[in-house]
Motif scaffolding. Sequence first.
Motif, PDB file in Angstrom:
ATOM      1  N   ARG A  10       0.827  -1.206   0.000  1.00 14.87           N
ATOM      2  CA  ARG A  10       0.000   0.000   0.000  1.00 14.87           C
ATOM      3  C   ARG A  10       0.858   1.252   0.000  1.00 14.87           C
ATOM      4  O   ARG A  10       0.594   2.196  -0.738  1.00 14.87           O
ATOM      5  N   ILE A  11       1.896   1.260   0.811  1.00 17.27           N
ATOM      6  CA  ILE A  11       2.789   2.423   0.873  1.00 17.27           C
ATOM      7  C   ILE A  11       3.507   2.616  -0.460  1.00 17.27           C
ATOM      8  O   ILE A  11       3.548   3.722  -1.001  1.00 17.27           O
ATOM      9  N   ALA A  12       4.059   1.533  -1.001  1.00 20.26           N
ATOM     10  CA  ALA A  12       4.775   1.624  -2.281  1.00 20.26           C
ATOM     11  C   ALA A  12       3.845   2.099  -3.391  1.00 20.26           C
ATOM     12  O   ALA A  12       4.229   2.918  -4.230  1.00 20.26           O
ATOM     13  N   GLY A  13       2.614   1.606  -3.401  1.00 21.46           N
ATOM     14  CA  GLY A  13       1.657   2.011  -4.423  1.00 21.46           C
ATOM     15  C   GLY A  13       1.299   3.485  -4.335  1.00 21.46           C
ATOM     16  O   GLY A  13       1.234   4.180  -5.354  1.00 21.46           O
ATOM     17  N   LEU A  14       1.095   3.967  -3.125  1.00 21.65           N
ATOM     18  CA  LEU A  14       0.747   5.378  -2.968  1.00 21.65           C
ATOM     19  C   LEU A  14       1.922   6.293  -3.301  1.00 21.65           C
ATOM     20  O   LEU A  14       1.738   7.351  -3.918  1.00 21.65           O
ATOM     21  N   ILE A  46      13.269   9.860 -10.895  1.00 17.36           N
ATOM     22  CA  ILE A  46      12.787   9.412  -9.578  1.00 17.36           C
ATOM     23  C   ILE A  46      11.567   8.519  -9.749  1.00 17.36           C
ATOM     24  O   ILE A  46      11.463   7.460  -9.108  1.00 17.36           O
ATOM     25  N   HIS A  47      10.651   8.925 -10.613  1.00 19.32           N
ATOM     26  CA  HIS A  47       9.454   8.120 -10.857  1.00 19.32           C
ATOM     27  C   HIS A  47       9.827   6.743 -11.433  1.00 19.32           C
ATOM     28  O   HIS A  47       9.250   5.732 -11.041  1.00 19.32           O
ATOM     29  N   GLY A  48      10.786   6.708 -12.331  1.00 21.13           N
ATOM     30  CA  GLY A  48      11.235   5.427 -12.887  1.00 21.13           C
ATOM     31  C   GLY A  48      11.780   4.503 -11.825  1.00 21.13           C
ATOM     32  O   GLY A  48      11.466   3.306 -11.801  1.00 21.13           O
ATOM     33  N   PHE A  49      12.593   5.042 -10.929  1.00 19.91           N
ATOM     34  CA  PHE A  49      13.121   4.238  -9.817  1.00 19.91           C
ATOM     35  C   PHE A  49      11.984   3.723  -8.940  1.00 19.91           C
ATOM     36  O   PHE A  49      11.956   2.544  -8.554  1.00 19.91           O
ATOM     37  N   LEU A  50      11.020   4.604  -8.621  1.00 21.88           N
ATOM     38  CA  LEU A  50       9.894   4.196  -7.779  1.00 21.88           C
ATOM     39  C   LEU A  50       9.013   3.158  -8.473  1.00 21.88           C
ATOM     40  O   LEU A  50       8.478   2.256  -7.822  1.00 21.88           O
ATOM     41  N   PHE A  51       8.880   3.259  -9.786  1.00 19.42           N
ATOM     42  CA  PHE A  51       8.088   2.275 -10.533  1.00 19.42           C
ATOM     43  C   PHE A  51       8.745   0.893 -10.474  1.00 19.42           C
ATOM     44  O   PHE A  51       8.070  -0.109 -10.235  1.00 19.42           O
ATOM     45  N   ILE A  52      10.062   0.845 -10.678  1.00 14.77           N
ATOM     46  CA  ILE A  52      10.775  -0.431 -10.596  1.00 14.77           C
ATOM     47  C   ILE A  52      10.668  -1.012  -9.184  1.00 14.77           C
ATOM     48  O   ILE A  52      10.436  -2.211  -8.997  1.00 14.77           O
ATOM     49  N   THR A  53      10.798  -0.144  -8.184  1.00 11.76           N
ATOM     50  CA  THR A  53      10.635  -0.590  -6.795  1.00 11.76           C
ATOM     51  C   THR A  53       9.236  -1.145  -6.577  1.00 11.76           C
ATOM     52  O   THR A  53       9.057  -2.183  -5.921  1.00 11.76           O
ATOM     53  N   ILE A  58       5.326  -5.584  -5.734  1.00  7.81           N
ATOM     54  CA  ILE A  58       4.243  -6.442  -6.224  1.00  7.81           C
ATOM     55  C   ILE A  58       4.680  -7.904  -6.171  1.00  7.81           C
ATOM     56  O   ILE A  58       3.929  -8.771  -5.703  1.00  7.81           O
ATOM     57  N   ALA A  59       5.881  -8.184  -6.641  1.00 10.54           N
ATOM     58  CA  ALA A  59       6.389  -9.565  -6.625  1.00 10.54           C
ATOM     59  C   ALA A  59       6.500 -10.083  -5.195  1.00 10.54           C
ATOM     60  O   ALA A  59       6.091 -11.216  -4.894  1.00 10.54           O
ATOM     61  N   TYR A  60       7.030  -9.272  -4.307  1.00 10.74           N
ATOM     62  CA  TYR A  60       7.170  -9.661  -2.896  1.00 10.74           C
ATOM     63  C   TYR A  60       5.801  -9.964  -2.277  1.00 10.74           C
ATOM     64  O   TYR A  60       5.622 -10.988  -1.612  1.00 10.74           O
ATOM     65  N   MET A  69      -3.327 -13.977 -10.055  1.00 12.01           N
ATOM     66  CA  MET A  69      -2.793 -13.206 -11.178  1.00 12.01           C
ATOM     67  C   MET A  69      -3.670 -11.996 -11.490  1.00 12.01           C
ATOM     68  O   MET A  69      -3.195 -11.006 -12.028  1.00 12.01           O
ATOM     69  N   LEU A  70      -4.936 -12.045 -11.122  1.00 10.43           N
ATOM     70  CA  LEU A  70      -5.827 -10.910 -11.326  1.00 10.43           C
ATOM     71  C   LEU A  70      -5.378  -9.713 -10.483  1.00 10.43           C
ATOM     72  O   LEU A  70      -5.350  -8.576 -10.962  1.00 10.43           O
ATOM     73  N   TRP A  71      -4.999  -9.968  -9.228  1.00 14.60           N
ATOM     74  CA  TRP A  71      -4.487  -8.890  -8.377  1.00 14.60           C
ATOM     75  C   TRP A  71      -3.164  -8.359  -8.917  1.00 14.60           C
ATOM     76  O   TRP A  71      -2.931  -7.145  -8.923  1.00 14.60           O
ATOM     77  N   VAL A  72      -2.302  -9.251  -9.361  1.00 11.28           N
ATOM     78  CA  VAL A  72      -0.999  -8.834  -9.895  1.00 11.28           C
ATOM     79  C   VAL A  72      -1.205  -7.971 -11.135  1.00 11.28           C
ATOM     80  O   VAL A  72      -0.611  -6.886 -11.258  1.00 11.28           O
ATOM     81  N   LEU A  73      -2.032  -8.422 -12.033  1.00  9.64           N
ATOM     82  CA  LEU A  73      -2.306  -7.669 -13.257  1.00  9.64           C
ATOM     83  C   LEU A  73      -2.951  -6.319 -12.941  1.00  9.64           C
ATOM     84  O   LEU A  73      -2.574  -5.294 -13.508  1.00  9.64           O
ATOM     85  N   GLY A  74      -3.890  -6.328 -12.021  1.00  7.76           N
ATOM     86  CA  GLY A  74      -4.535  -5.071 -11.622  1.00  7.76           C
ATOM     87  C   GLY A  74      -3.554  -4.090 -11.011  1.00  7.76           C
ATOM     88  O   GLY A  74      -3.572  -2.896 -11.326  1.00  7.76           O
ATOM     89  N   ALA A  75      -2.666  -4.592 -10.144  1.00  7.37           N
ATOM     90  CA  ALA A  75      -1.660  -3.729  -9.519  1.00  7.37           C
ATOM     91  C   ALA A  75      -0.724  -3.141 -10.566  1.00  7.37           C
ATOM     92  O   ALA A  75      -0.315  -1.985 -10.469  1.00  7.37           O
ATOM     93  N   PHE A  76      -0.394  -3.915 -11.584  1.00  5.70           N
ATOM     94  CA  PHE A  76       0.478  -3.431 -12.651  1.00  5.70           C
ATOM     95  C   PHE A  76      -0.233  -2.380 -13.503  1.00  5.70           C
ATOM     96  O   PHE A  76       0.320  -1.320 -13.797  1.00  5.70           O
ATOM     97  N   ILE A  77      -1.463  -2.646 -13.875  1.00  3.23           N
ATOM     98  CA  ILE A  77      -2.202  -1.750 -14.770  1.00  3.23           C
ATOM     99  C   ILE A  77      -2.476  -0.395 -14.118  1.00  3.23           C
ATOM    100  O   ILE A  77      -2.316   0.647 -14.760  1.00  3.23           O
ATOM    101  N   VAL A  78      -2.860  -0.397 -12.838  1.00  5.61           N
ATOM    102  CA  VAL A  78      -3.202   0.886 -12.215  1.00  5.61           C
ATOM    103  C   VAL A  78      -1.995   1.804 -12.081  1.00  5.61           C
ATOM    104  O   VAL A  78      -2.160   3.014 -11.909  1.00  5.61           O
ATOM    105  N   ALA A  79      -0.794   1.262 -12.187  1.00  4.43           N
ATOM    106  CA  ALA A  79       0.400   2.103 -12.109  1.00  4.43           C
ATOM    107  C   ALA A  79       0.491   3.064 -13.292  1.00  4.43           C
ATOM    108  O   ALA A  79       1.210   4.057 -13.224  1.00  4.43           O
ATOM    109  N   PHE A  80      -0.239   2.798 -14.356  1.00  4.94           N
ATOM    110  CA  PHE A  80      -0.214   3.647 -15.547  1.00  4.94           C
ATOM    111  C   PHE A  80      -1.391   4.616 -15.613  1.00  4.94           C
ATOM    112  O   PHE A  80      -1.485   5.409 -16.539  1.00  4.94           O
TER     113      PHE A  80
END
Length: 97
Positions: A10-14, A46-53, A58-60, A69-80
């Motif tokens: 949650r923290i990383a996503g925000l 900075i944003h690129g570094f935070l995106f990779i992090t 997400i993997a962790y 995989m639905l949660w993983v895909l959703g977490a990836f998509i909302v980053a954009f």
Amino acid sequence: MSGQAVQRFRIAGLVEGGSLLFLLFIAMPLKYFAGLPEVVTVVGSIHGFLFITYLFVIAYTTIKIRWSMLWVLGAFIVAFIPFGNIWLDQRVKKTFV
């Protein structure tokens, strides 16, 4: 232990979502309207570094709480999507916290 993984996610996503918003709504206008392209260079890096992090988090989280995989895909998509991580944070909070 799974609660800690969700909290980290949650923290990383925000933070990542906030950096996207900063890039889009502050740095980009400064580049085009104030003639300051170096702001986008710095904030974009900075944003690129935070995106990779965020991808690593997400993997962790997937490993720790066995996300589908639905949660993983959703977490990836909302980053954009601007404000997407805020929406996902509410979903994660409702489902896992």
